[in-house]
Design a protein around this motif. Structure first.
Motif, PDB file in Angstrom:
ATOM      1  N   HIS A   1       4.792  20.338  48.630  1.00  0.00           N
ATOM      2  CA  HIS A   1       4.172  21.472  47.925  1.00  0.00           C
ATOM      3  C   HIS A   1       3.879  22.626  48.871  1.00  0.00           C
ATOM      4  O   HIS A   1       3.766  22.446  50.095  1.00  0.00           O
ATOM      5  N   SER A   2       3.746  23.801  48.284  1.00  0.00           N
ATOM      6  CA  SER A   2       3.398  24.992  49.063  1.00  0.00           C
ATOM      7  C   SER A   2       1.949  24.898  49.522  1.00  0.00           C
ATOM      8  O   SER A   2       1.149  24.147  48.970  1.00  0.00           O
ATOM      9  N   ASP A   3       1.614  25.680  50.548  1.00  0.00           N
ATOM     10  CA  ASP A   3       0.256  25.736  51.090  1.00  0.00           C
ATOM     11  C   ASP A   3      -0.237  24.344  51.483  1.00  0.00           C
ATOM     12  O   ASP A   3      -1.384  23.976  51.237  1.00  0.00           O
ATOM     13  N   CYS A   4       0.633  23.575  52.112  1.00  0.00           N
ATOM     14  CA  CYS A   4       0.288  22.206  52.487  1.00  0.00           C
ATOM     15  C   CYS A   4      -0.511  22.177  53.788  1.00  0.00           C
ATOM     16  O   CYS A   4      -0.159  22.845  54.764  1.00  0.00           O
ATOM     17  N   GLY A   5      -1.556  21.379  53.804  1.00  0.00           N
ATOM     18  CA  GLY A   5      -2.389  21.261  54.988  1.00  0.00           C
ATOM     19  C   GLY A   5      -1.656  20.696  56.190  1.00  0.00           C
ATOM     20  O   GLY A   5      -2.073  20.899  57.333  1.00  0.00           O
TER      21      GLY A   5
ATOM     22  N   ASP B   1       4.909  24.386  43.541  1.00  0.00           N
ATOM     23  CA  ASP B   1       4.275  25.663  43.873  1.00  0.00           C
ATOM     24  C   ASP B   1       2.838  25.628  43.372  1.00  0.00           C
ATOM     25  O   ASP B   1       2.595  25.612  42.160  1.00  0.00           O
ATOM     26  N   VAL B   2       1.874  25.601  44.298  1.00  0.00           N
ATOM     27  CA  VAL B   2       0.480  25.459  43.894  1.00  0.00           C
ATOM     28  C   VAL B   2      -0.057  26.698  43.173  1.00  0.00           C
ATOM     29  O   VAL B   2      -1.113  26.632  42.535  1.00  0.00           O
TER      30      VAL B   2
ATOM     31  N   LYS C   1       5.009  25.204  39.206  1.00  0.00           N
ATOM     32  CA  LYS C   1       6.442  24.957  39.029  1.00  0.00           C
ATOM     33  C   LYS C   1       7.003  24.024  40.089  1.00  0.00           C
ATOM     34  O   LYS C   1       6.638  24.117  41.267  1.00  0.00           O
ATOM     35  N   LEU C   2       7.909  23.144  39.673  1.00  0.00           N
ATOM     36  CA  LEU C   2       8.681  22.340  40.610  1.00  0.00           C
ATOM     37  C   LEU C   2       9.921  23.132  41.004  1.00  0.00           C
ATOM     38  O   LEU C   2      10.722  23.514  40.146  1.00  0.00           O
ATOM     39  N   VAL C   3      10.068  23.396  42.294  1.00  0.00           N
ATOM     40  CA  VAL C   3      11.176  24.197  42.810  1.00  0.00           C
ATOM     41  C   VAL C   3      12.148  23.268  43.537  1.00  0.00           C
ATOM     42  O   VAL C   3      11.765  22.572  44.478  1.00  0.00           O
ATOM     43  N   GLU C   4      13.385  23.263  43.104  1.00  0.00           N
ATOM     44  CA  GLU C   4      14.369  22.381  43.731  1.00  0.00           C
ATOM     45  C   GLU C   4      14.749  22.882  45.120  1.00  0.00           C
ATOM     46  O   GLU C   4      14.976  24.073  45.329  1.00  0.00           O
ATOM     47  N   VAL C   5      14.831  21.970  46.054  1.00  0.00           N
ATOM     48  CA  VAL C   5      15.394  22.256  47.376  1.00  0.00           C
ATOM     49  C   VAL C   5      16.836  21.764  47.302  1.00  0.00           C
ATOM     50  O   VAL C   5      17.115  20.575  47.450  1.00  0.00           O
ATOM     51  N   VAL C   6      17.719  22.686  47.030  1.00  0.00           N
ATOM     52  CA  VAL C   6      19.108  22.342  46.683  1.00  0.00           C
ATOM     53  C   VAL C   6      19.783  21.510  47.745  1.00  0.00           C
ATOM     54  O   VAL C   6      20.455  20.512  47.456  1.00  0.00           O
ATOM     55  N   GLU C   7      19.618  21.879  49.005  1.00  0.00           N
ATOM     56  CA  GLU C   7      20.258  21.121  50.081  1.00  0.00           C
ATOM     57  C   GLU C   7      19.774  19.680  50.114  1.00  0.00           C
ATOM     58  O   GLU C   7      20.552  18.746  50.339  1.00  0.00           O
ATOM     59  N   ALA C   8      18.491  19.476  49.833  1.00  0.00           N
ATOM     60  CA  ALA C   8      17.940  18.121  49.820  1.00  0.00           C
ATOM     61  C   ALA C   8      18.558  17.306  48.696  1.00  0.00           C
ATOM     62  O   ALA C   8      18.963  16.144  48.900  1.00  0.00           O
TER      63      ALA C   8
ATOM     64  N   GLU D   1       6.506  22.336  60.077  1.00  0.00           N
ATOM     65  CA  GLU D   1       6.368  23.790  60.084  1.00  0.00           C
ATOM     66  C   GLU D   1       7.025  24.436  58.879  1.00  0.00           C
ATOM     67  O   GLU D   1       6.508  25.390  58.309  1.00  0.00           O
ATOM     68  N   ASN D   2       8.181  23.915  58.473  1.00  0.00           N
ATOM     69  CA  ASN D   2       8.959  24.527  57.394  1.00  0.00           C
ATOM     70  C   ASN D   2       8.953  23.630  56.167  1.00  0.00           C
ATOM     71  O   ASN D   2       9.375  22.469  56.237  1.00  0.00           O
ATOM     72  N   LEU D   3       8.474  24.139  55.044  1.00  0.00           N
ATOM     73  CA  LEU D   3       8.319  23.346  53.825  1.00  0.00           C
ATOM     74  C   LEU D   3       9.646  22.781  53.327  1.00  0.00           C
ATOM     75  O   LEU D   3       9.778  21.569  53.110  1.00  0.00           O
ATOM     76  N   GLU D   4      10.636  23.638  53.142  1.00  0.00           N
ATOM     77  CA  GLU D   4      11.916  23.160  52.608  1.00  0.00           C
ATOM     78  C   GLU D   4      12.566  22.161  53.567  1.00  0.00           C
ATOM     79  O   GLU D   4      13.158  21.173  53.132  1.00  0.00           O
ATOM     80  N   GLN D   5      12.459  22.417  54.860  1.00  0.00           N
ATOM     81  CA  GLN D   5      13.059  21.506  55.828  1.00  0.00           C
ATOM     82  C   GLN D   5      12.384  20.141  55.784  1.00  0.00           C
ATOM     83  O   GLN D   5      13.032  19.110  55.972  1.00  0.00           O
TER      84      GLN D   5
END
Length: 202
Positions: A100-104, A183-184, A188-195, A152-156
């Motif tokens: 999720h975004s804004d993750c601790g 997305d907090v 919305k659930l956002v797909e990470v296409v590469e994943a 450091e990188n959410l999508e990664q």
């Protein structure tokens, strides 16, 4: 000492939880008849963040699915253990990795938390200068043995975890592993296409 007396000596939160459970029990109905295997045959690996409610963002009811939660929703050894049990013994056929975004977990590093814990076990605070202990006594060096799996990188982070699950020798290749983040700010659930590409079943 009776249970009633013990409960009277506990915190306000403890009492609220037990009160809520009493109400839940009164409305439990036929949920006691639910089968052990999840009815919808899938598993979610997600973060423990209190802002995330998988039952709401994924439309779940009791008995539907397995939800595995940890700090960051990471594919740790213990998460892999649970995924293996989920499919092998309880028949799940699809996995969702949902960060999720804004993750601790993006707010510190392993060296930072290890240093904090080495000096104090009390809750730390963060300000413009970074993390610091409010008092320093009674710490432990045991944290140096724990991988905290910060990122450091959410999508990664989603890509990395899907890749670890996909390549794990105990996870069958015919189980698809989907990669998303929540997305907090919008829900919305956002797909990470590469994943999700990495996690395709074969």
């Amino acid at each position: 000492m009776s249970n009633t007396l013990i409960q009277q000596e506990t915190s306000k939160v403890h009492k609220e939880v037990l009160g809520a459970n009493e109400k839940y029990v009164s409305e439990f109905g036929k949920k006691g008849e639910l089968a052990l295997p999840p009815a919808r045959s899938f598993t979610i690996l997600t973060c423990m963040d209190a802002r995330l409610d998988p039952a709401k963002y994924a439309g779940l009811a009791e008995g539907d699915t397995h939800v595995i939660r940890n700090a960051g929703g990471r594919a740790s050894d213990d998460a892999i253990r649970s995924l293996v049990i989920s499919y092998k013994l309880l028949g799940t056929k699809e996995f969702f990795v949902i960060h999720h975004s804004d993750c601790g977990m993006q707010l510190f590093t392993d060296p930072i938390i290890r240093n904090l814990l080495s000096k104090s076990l009390k809750t730390a605070t963060i300000d413009s200068n970074g993390w610091r202990n409010l008092e320093e006594s009674g710490g432990s060096e045991e944290a140096k043995f724990i991988p905290f799996l910060t990122f450091e990188n959410l999508e990664q982070s989603v890509i990395d975890d899907v890749k670890r699950i996909r390549n794990h020798p105990l996870i069958p290749k015919d189980i698809p592993v989907y990669g998303y983040y929540y997305d907090v700010k919008t829900g919305k659930l956002v797909e990470v296409v590469e994943a999700t590409k990495i996690g395709r079943a074969s």
